[in-house]
Scaffold this motif. Structure first.
Motif, PDB file in Angstrom:
ATOM      1  N   SER A  35      15.685 -32.510 -14.543  1.00 40.17           N
ATOM      2  CA  SER A  35      14.618 -31.935 -13.722  1.00 40.17           C
ATOM      3  C   SER A  35      13.548 -32.984 -13.492  1.00 40.17           C
ATOM      4  CB  SER A  35      13.997 -30.722 -14.436  1.00 40.17           C
ATOM      5  OG  SER A  35      12.883 -30.215 -13.705  1.00 40.17           O
ATOM      6  N   ASN A  36      12.872 -32.869 -12.349  1.00 39.47           N
ATOM      7  CA  ASN A  36      11.674 -33.693 -12.180  1.00 39.47           C
ATOM      8  C   ASN A  36      10.555 -33.109 -13.040  1.00 39.47           C
ATOM      9  OD1 ASN A  36      11.844 -31.570  -9.920  1.00 39.47           O
ATOM     10  ND2 ASN A  36       9.649 -32.110  -9.885  1.00 39.47           N
ATOM     11  N   VAL A  37       9.654 -33.969 -13.515  1.00 38.09           N
ATOM     12  CA  VAL A  37       8.509 -33.556 -14.320  1.00 38.09           C
ATOM     13  C   VAL A  37       7.275 -34.315 -13.854  1.00 38.09           C
ATOM     14  CG1 VAL A  37       9.882 -32.965 -16.366  1.00 38.09           C
ATOM     15  CG2 VAL A  37       8.994 -35.299 -16.103  1.00 38.09           C
ATOM     16  N   ASP A  38       6.110 -33.828 -14.261  1.00 32.57           N
ATOM     17  CA  ASP A  38       4.842 -34.487 -13.945  1.00 32.57           C
ATOM     18  C   ASP A  38       3.865 -34.140 -15.064  1.00 32.57           C
ATOM     19  OD1 ASP A  38       2.476 -35.503 -13.005  1.00 32.57           O
ATOM     20  OD2 ASP A  38       2.578 -34.532 -11.038  1.00 32.57           O
ATOM     21  N   PHE A  39       3.529 -35.127 -15.882  1.00 32.38           N
ATOM     22  CA  PHE A  39       2.639 -34.905 -17.014  1.00 32.38           C
ATOM     23  C   PHE A  39       1.189 -35.254 -16.700  1.00 32.38           C
ATOM     24  CE2 PHE A  39       6.591 -35.754 -19.783  1.00 32.38           C
ATOM     25  CZ  PHE A  39       6.978 -34.427 -19.661  1.00 32.38           C
ATOM     26  N   GLY A  40       0.876 -35.391 -15.423  1.00 27.15           N
ATOM     27  CA  GLY A  40      -0.506 -35.620 -15.034  1.00 27.15           C
ATOM     28  C   GLY A  40      -0.816 -37.083 -14.777  1.00 27.15           C
ATOM     29  N   SER A  41      -2.043 -37.346 -14.341  1.00 32.93           N
ATOM     30  CA  SER A  41      -2.468 -38.710 -14.023  1.00 32.93           C
ATOM     31  C   SER A  41      -2.412 -39.600 -15.250  1.00 32.93           C
ATOM     32  CB  SER A  41      -3.891 -38.691 -13.462  1.00 32.93           C
ATOM     33  OG  SER A  41      -4.792 -38.148 -14.406  1.00 32.93           O
ATOM     34  N   GLY A  42      -2.091 -40.850 -15.013  1.00 31.58           N
ATOM     35  CA  GLY A  42      -2.009 -41.811 -16.104  1.00 31.58           C
ATOM     36  C   GLY A  42      -0.649 -41.876 -16.760  1.00 31.58           C
ATOM     37  N   ASP A  43       0.268 -41.011 -16.358  1.00 29.70           N
ATOM     38  CA  ASP A  43       1.621 -41.007 -16.917  1.00 29.70           C
ATOM     39  C   ASP A  43       2.607 -40.933 -15.763  1.00 29.70           C
ATOM     40  OD1 ASP A  43       4.106 -40.380 -18.137  1.00 29.70           O
ATOM     41  OD2 ASP A  43       3.072 -39.474 -19.846  1.00 29.70           O
ATOM     42  N   ASP A  44       3.444 -41.953 -15.609  1.00 27.52           N
ATOM     43  CA  ASP A  44       4.374 -42.019 -14.488  1.00 27.52           C
ATOM     44  C   ASP A  44       5.740 -41.407 -14.798  1.00 27.52           C
ATOM     45  OD1 ASP A  44       2.549 -43.310 -12.820  1.00 27.52           O
ATOM     46  OD2 ASP A  44       3.092 -45.293 -13.599  1.00 27.52           O
ATOM     47  N   THR A  45       5.872 -40.730 -15.932  1.00 30.56           N
ATOM     48  CA  THR A  45       7.127 -40.049 -16.244  1.00 30.56           C
ATOM     49  C   THR A  45       7.441 -39.038 -15.143  1.00 30.56           C
ATOM     50  OG1 THR A  45       6.734 -40.269 -18.627  1.00 30.56           O
ATOM     51  CG2 THR A  45       8.349 -38.628 -17.928  1.00 30.56           C
ATOM     52  N   TRP A  46       8.668 -39.119 -14.579  1.00 31.46           N
ATOM     53  CA  TRP A  46       9.014 -38.221 -13.476  1.00 31.46           C
ATOM     54  C   TRP A  46      10.335 -37.495 -13.680  1.00 31.46           C
ATOM     55  CZ3 TRP A  46      13.500 -38.748 -10.664  1.00 31.46           C
ATOM     56  CH2 TRP A  46      14.194 -39.961 -10.821  1.00 31.46           C
ATOM     57  N   LEU A  47      11.102 -37.904 -14.696  1.00 32.48           N
ATOM     58  CA  LEU A  47      12.428 -37.313 -14.883  1.00 32.48           C
ATOM     59  C   LEU A  47      12.641 -36.898 -16.332  1.00 32.48           C
ATOM     60  CD1 LEU A  47      15.347 -36.713 -13.866  1.00 32.48           C
ATOM     61  CD2 LEU A  47      15.915 -39.071 -14.524  1.00 32.48           C
ATOM     62  N   GLU A  48      13.134 -35.676 -16.521  1.00 32.88           N
ATOM     63  CA  GLU A  48      13.620 -35.218 -17.820  1.00 32.88           C
ATOM     64  C   GLU A  48      15.134 -35.089 -17.728  1.00 32.88           C
ATOM     65  OE1 GLU A  48      13.636 -31.227 -20.662  1.00 32.88           O
ATOM     66  OE2 GLU A  48      11.939 -31.575 -19.325  1.00 32.88           O
ATOM     67  N   LEU A  49      15.837 -35.672 -18.692  1.00 36.51           N
ATOM     68  CA  LEU A  49      17.291 -35.624 -18.745  1.00 36.51           C
ATOM     69  C   LEU A  49      17.690 -35.216 -20.154  1.00 36.51           C
ATOM     70  CD1 LEU A  49      20.077 -36.104 -17.481  1.00 36.51           C
ATOM     71  CD2 LEU A  49      19.847 -38.532 -18.070  1.00 36.51           C
ATOM     72  N   ASP A  50      18.324 -34.050 -20.275  1.00 40.25           N
ATOM     73  CA  ASP A  50      18.661 -33.506 -21.590  1.00 40.25           C
ATOM     74  C   ASP A  50      20.167 -33.413 -21.776  1.00 40.25           C
ATOM     75  OD1 ASP A  50      15.917 -33.120 -21.683  1.00 40.25           O
ATOM     76  OD2 ASP A  50      16.065 -30.996 -21.120  1.00 40.25           O
ATOM     77  N   PHE A  51      20.595 -33.497 -23.035  1.00 36.69           N
ATOM     78  CA  PHE A  51      21.993 -33.364 -23.401  1.00 36.69           C
ATOM     79  C   PHE A  51      22.108 -32.303 -24.488  1.00 36.69           C
ATOM     80  CE2 PHE A  51      21.108 -37.686 -22.066  1.00 36.69           C
ATOM     81  CZ  PHE A  51      22.086 -37.908 -21.101  1.00 36.69           C
ATOM     82  N   TYR A  52      23.207 -31.567 -24.483  1.00 38.52           N
ATOM     83  CA  TYR A  52      23.356 -30.522 -25.486  1.00 38.52           C
ATOM     84  C   TYR A  52      24.840 -30.280 -25.754  1.00 38.52           C
ATOM     85  CZ  TYR A  52      23.472 -28.228 -20.916  1.00 38.52           C
ATOM     86  OH  TYR A  52      23.719 -27.933 -19.601  1.00 38.52           O
ATOM     87  N   ALA A  53      25.117 -29.770 -26.944  1.00 36.64           N
ATOM     88  CA  ALA A  53      26.475 -29.423 -27.341  1.00 36.64           C
ATOM     89  C   ALA A  53      26.386 -28.322 -28.389  1.00 36.64           C
ATOM     90  CB  ALA A  53      27.209 -30.635 -27.908  1.00 36.64           C
ATOM     91  N   GLY A  54      27.341 -27.421 -28.366  1.00 35.67           N
ATOM     92  CA  GLY A  54      27.306 -26.329 -29.328  1.00 35.67           C
ATOM     93  C   GLY A  54      28.551 -25.493 -29.258  1.00 35.67           C
ATOM     94  N   LYS A  55      28.480 -24.341 -29.937  1.00 35.38           N
ATOM     95  CA  LYS A  55      29.611 -23.423 -29.921  1.00 35.38           C
ATOM     96  C   LYS A  55      29.108 -21.996 -29.846  1.00 35.38           C
ATOM     97  CE  LYS A  55      34.064 -22.285 -31.934  1.00 35.38           C
ATOM     98  NZ  LYS A  55      35.098 -22.587 -32.950  1.00 35.38           N
ATOM     99  N   TYR A  56      29.802 -21.206 -29.030  1.00 39.59           N
ATOM    100  CA  TYR A  56      29.482 -19.795 -28.853  1.00 39.59           C
ATOM    101  C   TYR A  56      30.514 -18.961 -29.610  1.00 39.59           C
ATOM    102  CZ  TYR A  56      28.819 -15.314 -26.508  1.00 39.59           C
ATOM    103  OH  TYR A  56      28.601 -13.988 -26.230  1.00 39.59           O
ATOM    104  N   PHE A  57      30.034 -18.070 -30.470  1.00 41.38           N
ATOM    105  CA  PHE A  57      30.902 -17.228 -31.274  1.00 41.38           C
ATOM    106  C   PHE A  57      30.722 -15.767 -30.859  1.00 41.38           C
ATOM    107  CE2 PHE A  57      29.547 -20.838 -33.781  1.00 41.38           C
ATOM    108  CZ  PHE A  57      30.685 -21.270 -34.442  1.00 41.38           C
ATOM    109  N   GLU A  58      31.817 -15.056 -30.662  1.00 39.09           N
ATOM    110  CA  GLU A  58      31.769 -13.610 -30.503  1.00 39.09           C
ATOM    111  C   GLU A  58      32.233 -13.004 -31.817  1.00 39.09           C
ATOM    112  OE1 GLU A  58      33.890 -12.138 -27.151  1.00 39.09           O
ATOM    113  OE2 GLU A  58      32.407 -12.848 -25.703  1.00 39.09           O
ATOM    114  N   LEU A  59      31.273 -12.578 -32.651  1.00 36.21           N
ATOM    115  CA  LEU A  59      31.606 -12.071 -33.973  1.00 36.21           C
ATOM    116  C   LEU A  59      32.242 -10.687 -33.893  1.00 36.21           C
ATOM    117  CD1 LEU A  59      28.420 -13.222 -35.923  1.00 36.21           C
ATOM    118  CD2 LEU A  59      30.559 -14.447 -35.511  1.00 36.21           C
ATOM    119  N   THR A  60      31.720  -9.849 -32.991  1.00 35.48           N
ATOM    120  CA  THR A  60      32.304  -8.539 -32.713  1.00 35.48           C
ATOM    121  C   THR A  60      32.160  -8.304 -31.212  1.00 35.48           C
ATOM    122  OG1 THR A  60      30.262  -7.232 -32.945  1.00 35.48           O
ATOM    123  CG2 THR A  60      31.470  -7.741 -34.974  1.00 35.48           C
TER     124      THR A  60
END
Length: 235
Positions: free
Chosen positions: A68-93
């Motif tokens: 996603s694009n981001v904007d943390f305000g003036s004085g910070d040129d960060t413009w991109l957030e890039l996240d990674f994730y991994a997991g497992k979904y369990f159906e117990l019942t």
């Protein structure tokens, strides 16, 4: 997570045989009037364009990346957030489910953006009943936003159907810093977030209209309405 590990995490989405990936690889594109994270705008109250790439295996394991694009305000040129994730979904019942995994948040655009990287563990419990879907979710980081602070989030949520194809979700969450001297929320160690949203679909598009607020008094965490439109494509 260094640069090589981040690249490997993303490439792992494409490294599976085509026969295994069939029907399990998808991407979602989302346009939103404001990217809020637990009620706090990450785009300085401006719109965001977001996309994810996800692989889900038949046995419940999954891996993905989200941007996603981001904007943390003036004085910070960060413009991109890039996240990674991994997991497992369990159906117990047939009623009870558990989703557990790890996420890694990265930021880009400013010379100091890499100082914000942080990992996060999560566990999400679900319970389905005639009244809808209930959730109890937890997130924990030992290096929140790269400041070496322990931080956790607890959320309770419930989704119910008001008519076929029309759902309402209400949620309450509390974010807490265990190292207030390293990270604080509006000069406090914690804050509350409240959100109510209406969800529906039309012609393959998913629509979400939400109203949310927090217990903080800042320009990026006050009462707001957020409209989002997304579409998911199977690859």
């Amino acid at each position: 997570m260094n640069t090589t590990m981040k690249k490997l995490a993303l490439l792992s989405l494409f490294a599976l045989p085509t026969s295994v990936m069939a029907g399990e690889l998808s991407t979602t594109v989302n346009a939103t009037s404001d990217y809020t994270f637990n009620g706090v705008s990450q785009t300085d109250n401006d719109p965001a364009l977001q996309a994810s790439l996800d692989y889900a295996a038949d046995d419940g394991w999954y891996v993905g990346a989200w941007a996603s694009n981001v904007d943390f305000g003036s004085g910070d040129d960060t413009w991109l957030e890039l996240d990674f994730y991994a997991g497992k979904y369990f159906e117990l019942t047939d009623r009870v489910s558990v989703d557990a995994g790890i996420a890694y948040y990265t930021y880009h655009g400013d010379d100091a953006s890499d100082e914000y990287y942080y990992p996060e563990l999560y566990t999400k419990f679900g319970y389905a009943s005639s009244l809808g879907q209930s959730e109890l979710n937890f997130w924990y980081s030992w290096d929140y936003f790269g400041v070496d602070a322990d931080h956790y989030i607890m959320m309770a949520a419930h989704t119910f159907t008001v008519a076929e194809g029309h759902d309402i979700r209400v949620s309450f969450d509390r974010s807490t810093s265990l190292d207030e001297d390293k990270w604080a929320w509006d000069s406090d160690k914690s804050y509350n977030h409240y959100r109510a949203e209406y969800m529906t679909s039309w012609e393959g598009f998913d629509f979400n209209i939400a109203v949310e607020d927090t217990s903080m008094d800042t320009e990026t965490s006050d009462t707001r309405a957020v409209l989002s439109v997304s579409r998911t494509f199977s690859l």
